[in-house]
Design an enzyme around this catalytic site. Structure first.
Site, short mmCIF file in Angstrom:
data_model
loop_
_atom_site.label_atom_id
_atom_site.label_comp_id
_atom_site.label_asym_id
_atom_site.label_seq_id
_atom_site.Cartn_x
_atom_site.Cartn_y
_atom_site.Cartn_z
CB SER A 99 -3.20 -3.65 -0.30
OG SER A 99 -2.48 -3.08 -1.35
CG ASP A 146 -7.26 1.23 -5.57
OD1 ASP A 146 -6.19 1.86 -5.63
OD2 ASP A 146 -7.42 0.23 -4.86
CG HIS A 164 -4.94 1.28 -2.35
ND1 HIS A 164 -5.19 0.17 -3.12
CD2 HIS A 164 -4.00 0.90 -1.43
CE1 HIS A 164 -4.42 -0.83 -2.72
NE2 HIS A 164 -3.70 -0.42 -1.69
#
Length: 451
Positions: A203, A344, A370
């Site tokens: 991320s 996501d 995610h």
């Protein structure tokens, strides 16, 4: 008819692989112990060394949507799986900040040779070495070979203030600032000069890792990189996140809530910098009522998320424009595998053209949310993280099969007590007291995990 349906269903769940039109070619050992080399394109390399990316990922039926996958990252109980413990070293940066370097296995557990490959990990927005998605990779990578693992060393670079790392400078961390990972890798390379390094980012950490690799270009000290759920175009992803009611109300506010809690933990230290704009910005950020991520970033991150210049930025959008990583993809010169999910809810734009760079490959799953990628495990309600297998395959290939191109690294030296690289006088690091033992399944109270 049933066979046709099964075929179509299987095809639906196959990851889609994207490569640039002009491929990069890699020199690869035919086997880890062989002196014979093959010359493979990045696509051929992935097909040969990461076979799991050619197989379907089918989510657990009760976690079918990206929202459920992402939510399970937050509420799932991962305390009894992927147990990882660390030795922590604190690094003081030249500006007075502190980074936490967590290494596994601990020296008290077993001793590894100095040339053991190292996986360098960057965590997500407010995470750290304790995150379940980090441990899901490091557990199989660092488990001894005789127990079915790779037997490597893992090092997690915890951002300033994260995972119990003290806040000792008015400068915070951000999605675009690469100086801290740069000096951390200097420290690792100096401590283990014979070890192969492979980077893995999640991320926000994926965005930082991508930018670092691109900025280093031909001089990158990593042999290969892997980024998961990278936000890429931080401008457009922010707009999509904020302009959709559900995404703004749930995900954007949850991430901002985590940031507020993280800053609140360090309130005394941060408010003590009375001669710096950080002090007032911290008060303003904590005064926000149920802010979105862009509101938090507009109040604090754009001002103190890195060194000056380029900080402070006029607005959060200006900061996002600077921090985006999709625009730097053409500068990458090591093999980089990026894995994302179509559903996501936080990252909704993926540069499937690989930036036109043959060194970059993207794998996109239909489902996964995610940082989720949960598939049904053995036993009722049990899940496995599918993502662990392809990432571990990529890491192993990068450490045991890949023969990196000859690269010249600038010399590292000590100057006024700080480790620096020749030609870079503005950044550096040194070890300081305050490390210790970190148990990887102990979470950060109050923070939403997995974000």
């Amino acid at each position: 008819m049933g066979s046709l349906f099964s075929f179509l269903t299987a095809a639906y769940y196959l990851p889609r692989l994207y490569f640039a039109e002009s491929p990069a070619y890699l020199h690869v050992k035919v086997s880890p112990d062989s002196k014979d080399l093959a010359r493979l394109s990045l696509q051929e390399y992935i097909v040969a060394k990461c076979p799991s990316l050619l197989k379907q990922f089918r989510p657990a039926w009760w976690l079918y949507s990206g929202h459920f996958q992402t939510g399970y990252c937050v509420i799932g109980d991962f305390s009894q799986i992927d147990k990882v413990e660390y030795d922590r070293t604190l690094l003081r940066t030249l500006d007075g900040g502190t980074i936490g370097i967590d290494m596994t296995p601990p020296e008290s557990e077993r001793t590894l040779s100095d040339d053991t490959p190292i996986v360098v990990v960057l965590h997500g927005l407010t995470g750290g070495s304790r995150e379940s998605y980090v441990r899901a990779i490091l557990a199989p990578v660092c488990t001894p070979v005789e127990q079915g693992g790779l037997g490597y060393r893992g090092i997690v670079v915890n951002f300033r203030g994260c995972a119990g790392v003290p806040m000792t400078s008015p400068q915070l961390y951000s999605a675009g600032n690469t100086d801290d990972i740069r000096v951390a890798i200097w420290h690792i390379a100096r401590r283990y000069p014979r070890a192969r390094l492979v980077g893995v980012g999640f991320s926000l950490g994926a965005n930082v890792l991508t930018r670092y690799i691109a900025e280093e270009g031909m001089h990158c000290r990593l042999a290969a990189g892997c980024v998961l759920a990278c936000p890429w175009d931080t401008v457009m992803n922010s707009e999509r996140l904020e302009n959709h009611w559900l995404h703004r109300s749930v995900y954007s506010k949850a991430m901002a809530q985590n940031l507020q809690k993280l800053i609140r933990r360090h309130f005394t230290a941060l408010s003590g910098f009375t001669d710096h704009l950080t002090s007032q910005a911290v008060h303003d950020a904590l005064a926000l009522k149920s802010p979105t991520l862009v509101q938090f970033d507009d109040t604090l991150t754009r001002l103190t998320g890195g060194p000056s210049p380029p900080f402070p930025f006029p607005t959060a959008r200006d900061y996002y424009t600077w921090a985006r990583s999709d625009t730097v993809l053409p500068d990458i010169r090591i093999p980089l595998l990026a894995i994302s999910s179509e559903d996501d809810p936080i990252v909704q734009l993926i540069p499937v053209d690989a930036g036109g760079n043959g060194w970059v490959a993207l794998a996109v799953t239909k489902k996964g949310g995610h940082l989720g990628w949960f598939e049904a495990g053995r036993g009722f309600g049990k899940v496995n993280r599918w993502i662990s297998t392809p990432v571990v395959e990529w890491i192993r290939a990068g450490c045991e099969n890949l023969v990196p191109e000859q690269r010249e690294f600038k010399a590292l030296h000590m100057h006024d007590g700080f480790l620096k690289e020749v030609g870079r006088h503005d950044i550096g690091c040194k070890e300081v007291a305050g490390g210790g033992h970190v148990v990887g399944v102990e979470g950060e109270d109050g923070l939403l995990a997995g974000l």
